[in-house]
Structures are given as structure tokens and as C-alpha cells.
Design a protein around this motif. Structure first.
Motif, short mmCIF file in Angstrom:
data_model
loop_
_atom_site.label_atom_id
_atom_site.label_comp_id
_atom_site.label_asym_id
_atom_site.label_seq_id
_atom_site.Cartn_x
_atom_site.Cartn_y
_atom_site.Cartn_z
N GLY A 71 0.82 -1.20 0.00
CA GLY A 71 0.00 0.00 0.00
C GLY A 71 0.86 1.25 0.00
O GLY A 71 2.08 1.19 0.13
N SER A 72 0.22 2.39 -0.15
CA SER A 72 0.94 3.66 -0.17
C SER A 72 0.05 4.78 0.35
O SER A 72 -1.17 4.60 0.50
CB SER A 72 1.41 3.98 -1.60
N PHE A 73 0.66 5.93 0.61
CA PHE A 73 -0.02 7.13 1.08
C PHE A 73 -0.72 6.93 2.42
O PHE A 73 -1.63 7.68 2.77
CB PHE A 73 -1.04 7.64 0.04
N GLY A 74 -0.34 5.89 3.16
CA GLY A 74 -0.92 5.65 4.47
C GLY A 74 -2.32 5.09 4.46
O GLY A 74 -2.94 4.91 5.51
N GLU A 75 -2.84 4.79 3.27
CA GLU A 75 -4.24 4.36 3.16
C GLU A 75 -4.47 2.96 3.71
O GLU A 75 -5.60 2.59 4.02
CB GLU A 75 -4.68 4.43 1.70
N GLN A 76 -3.42 2.15 3.82
CA GLN A 76 -3.57 0.78 4.31
C GLN A 76 -3.03 0.64 5.74
O GLN A 76 -2.65 -0.45 6.17
CB GLN A 76 -2.84 -0.19 3.37
N VAL A 77 -3.01 1.74 6.46
CA VAL A 77 -2.54 1.74 7.85
C VAL A 77 -3.72 2.11 8.75
O VAL A 77 -4.39 3.13 8.52
CB VAL A 77 -1.38 2.74 8.06
N ASP A 132 -4.97 13.59 12.22
CA ASP A 132 -4.74 12.21 11.80
C ASP A 132 -3.48 11.69 12.47
O ASP A 132 -2.54 12.45 12.71
CB ASP A 132 -4.57 12.13 10.27
N PHE A 133 -3.48 10.39 12.81
CA PHE A 133 -2.28 9.80 13.40
C PHE A 133 -1.19 9.60 12.36
O PHE A 133 -0.02 9.44 12.69
CB PHE A 133 -2.62 8.47 14.08
N ARG A 134 -1.57 9.63 11.06
CA ARG A 134 -0.61 9.49 9.97
C ARG A 134 -0.20 10.86 9.49
O ARG A 134 -1.00 11.79 9.45
CB ARG A 134 -1.23 8.70 8.82
N ALA A 135 1.07 10.97 9.07
CA ALA A 135 1.60 12.27 8.66
C ALA A 135 1.83 12.33 7.15
O ALA A 135 2.81 12.91 6.69
CB ALA A 135 2.89 12.57 9.40
N ASN A 136 0.93 11.74 6.38
CA ASN A 136 1.08 11.74 4.93
C ASN A 136 0.62 13.07 4.35
O ASN A 136 -0.49 13.54 4.62
CB ASN A 136 0.28 10.61 4.31
N VAL A 137 1.47 13.67 3.51
CA VAL A 137 1.15 14.95 2.90
C VAL A 137 -0.07 14.82 2.00
O VAL A 137 -0.92 15.73 1.93
CB VAL A 137 2.35 15.49 2.10
N THR A 138 -0.19 13.67 1.32
CA THR A 138 -1.34 13.46 0.43
C THR A 138 -2.66 13.42 1.20
O THR A 138 -3.73 13.60 0.60
CB THR A 138 -1.18 12.13 -0.35
N ALA A 139 -2.58 13.19 2.52
CA ALA A 139 -3.79 13.17 3.35
C ALA A 139 -4.02 14.50 4.05
O ALA A 139 -4.91 14.62 4.89
CB ALA A 139 -3.70 12.05 4.37
N GLY A 140 -3.18 15.50 3.71
CA GLY A 140 -3.40 16.84 4.27
C GLY A 140 -2.38 17.31 5.28
O GLY A 140 -2.52 18.42 5.82
N ALA A 141 -1.35 16.53 5.56
CA ALA A 141 -0.33 16.96 6.52
C ALA A 141 0.47 18.13 5.95
O ALA A 141 0.66 18.24 4.74
CB ALA A 141 0.60 15.80 6.87
N SER A 142 0.96 18.97 6.83
CA SER A 142 1.81 20.09 6.42
C SER A 142 3.27 19.68 6.47
O SER A 142 3.63 18.67 7.08
CB SER A 142 1.57 21.30 7.33
N MET A 143 4.12 20.47 5.81
CA MET A 143 5.55 20.16 5.73
C MET A 143 6.36 21.35 6.22
O MET A 143 5.94 22.49 6.10
CB MET A 143 5.96 19.86 4.29
N HIS A 189 8.43 10.08 -3.40
CA HIS A 189 8.07 11.29 -4.12
C HIS A 189 9.02 12.42 -3.70
O HIS A 189 9.14 12.72 -2.51
CB HIS A 189 6.64 11.69 -3.81
N ILE A 190 9.68 13.03 -4.65
CA ILE A 190 10.65 14.08 -4.33
C ILE A 190 10.13 15.47 -4.64
O ILE A 190 10.78 16.46 -4.34
CB ILE A 190 11.99 13.83 -5.05
N ARG A 191 8.94 15.58 -5.25
CA ARG A 191 8.36 16.89 -5.55
C ARG A 191 8.03 17.64 -4.27
O ARG A 191 8.34 18.83 -4.13
CB ARG A 191 7.11 16.73 -6.43
#
Length: 220
Positions: A71-77, A132-143, A189-191
């Protein structure tokens, strides 16, 4: 065809399989969340009768993480809070490889992505999620740009080496006293990293590839 490739197919395969990744990390003695790989079970039987569920609860407690191998983007966690939720997710994931993991509460909604190229960290960012407990940028986390410690850099490089990666994005969690390896991304992802830090990891990757090919040519 006897061509040198970056990364190797085996490296990508291990990185894509989180169970295989954790096995490599554990074998190398690197810090990871306490992990139990789910056994294969036959669901015509009552899950309540399987002693392994009680053993998992006793070992990891609640809350705990259930993570699918692929899985990817934290969707399977999944963050599991109680026994009924645990039994429900086990039923839902029937037929898929997955694992149970200790929840690193000190890193709730926060992690660090370190981009390793060759034998060094070339850029790093901290990711923070508000809801969210996950820090995925694709799920809205900031950087935000992050300056890793020597220990974090050393751990990230060592983690990349466990899967023989020429380059990889290493996600670290903030443990109670020291960093913990969360994941290894062979094709990170390096973008987002560029947008956050201003560092283009592709430049370092290209230089690493060229230097490796040139040194290989000299050795031959």
C-alpha cells in the motif's frame, strides 16, 4: 542484459513489501516498532477461539497499528483502539498479508522524511498532521524543512543499506528516547521535498548514478 540499474529490482520488491522490509530492518538490528506478522487463518472458524489474537493484544496493547504489507499514502494503515475493532479489521483483511504493530504514541501525527542518496542524507522534512495519526502529505499533513541529528542521519543511511538501495526516502518516527524506522520508500516522491526544502533530490540521484557508472567502468 548485464546492465547496472538504480534501484535494483530486488530493492524495489523488498521496499514494496512492508513485511519483508521490517524483516530486513530487524535482521540488521535497527530500531523499529514492535511487530507481529499476522498468520494465515481460515475464517469459517470463530476468531475469538484463536489464541494469537489474545497474544497480540497482550504483547502490543491498545491502541495498536494494523498495517497491510502492500500500500501507499498511508491508506492501508489502521489505528485500532479496542478488541472489537481488531477482530473486525482482521476479518476485513482476510486473504491479504498484514501485520500488527506497536503504536508509537510519541510520534502521533508527526514523522520525518529523510532522503538518502548513496551514503548520505541530502534533504529532510518534518510532516505534521492536525487531525490524523498518519503524517502523509497526500492526506493533508503540512511540511516544514528539518535538520536531522547525526543519529537520525546515520539511522536513515543504515536503513537504506538494509535493502541495498542507491536512494530512498526513509520515514522516521519520534520514539520516547530515540528515532524509530517507520518505512523505506525506494521510489519516494521528491516533488514535495523540493517544494518544502528547495533541494532537488533528482540532482543528487543523477550524480550518484553517473559516479557509480564511472567508477564501475574504471574497475573493469
Amino acid at each position: 542484459m548485464d546492465l547496472q540499474v538504480f534501484n535494483k529490482a530486488e530493492t524495489i520488491a523488498v521496499s514494496d513489501d512492508k513485511i519483508a522490509t521490517y524483516q530486513r530492518l530487524a535482521r540488521a538490528g535497527l530500531p523499529i516498532p514492535k511487530t507481529i506478522v499476522s498468520p494465515k487463518v481460515f475464517l469459517q472458524h470463530d476468531l475469538e477461539k484463536f489464541s494469537y489474537t489474545e497474544a497480540v493484544i497482550k504483547e502490543l496493547g491498545f491502541p495498536m497499528i494494523v498495517k497491510e504489507a502492500f500500500g501507499s499514502f498511508g491508506e492501508q494503515v489502521h489505528l485500532i483502539q479496542e478488541k472489537s475493532g481488531l477482530l473486525d479489521i482482521i476479518r476485513r483483511l482476510h486473504g491479504k498479508p498484514f501485520m500488527f504493530q506497536e503504536f508509537i504514541q510519541t510520534s502521533y501525527g508527526t514523522d520525518v522524511r529523510l532522503q538518502v542518496v548513496g551514503n548520505r542524507v541530502v534533504a529532510a522534512m518534518k510532516r505534521i498532521a492536525r487531525d490524523d495519526f498518519r503524517a502523509n502529505v497526500t492526506a493533508g499533513a503540512s511540511m516544514e524543512p528539518y535538520h536531522p541529528t547525526y543519529t537520525e542521519e546515520k539511522l536513515a543511511v543504515a536503513a537504506a543499506k538494509t535493502i541495498d538501495a542507491d536512494f530512498a526516502g526513509i520515514d522516521l518516527l519520534f520514539g520516547k528516547t530515540s528515532p524509530v524506522v517507520c518505512e523505506i520508500n525506494s521510489n519516494a516522491h521528491i516533488r514535495n521535498l523540493l517544494n518544502c526544502t528547495g533541494t532537488n533530490a533528482a540532482d543528487f540521484i543523477a550524480d550518484h548514478v553517473l559516479q557509480s557508472i564511472q567508477s564501475e567502468g574504471v574497475s573493469q
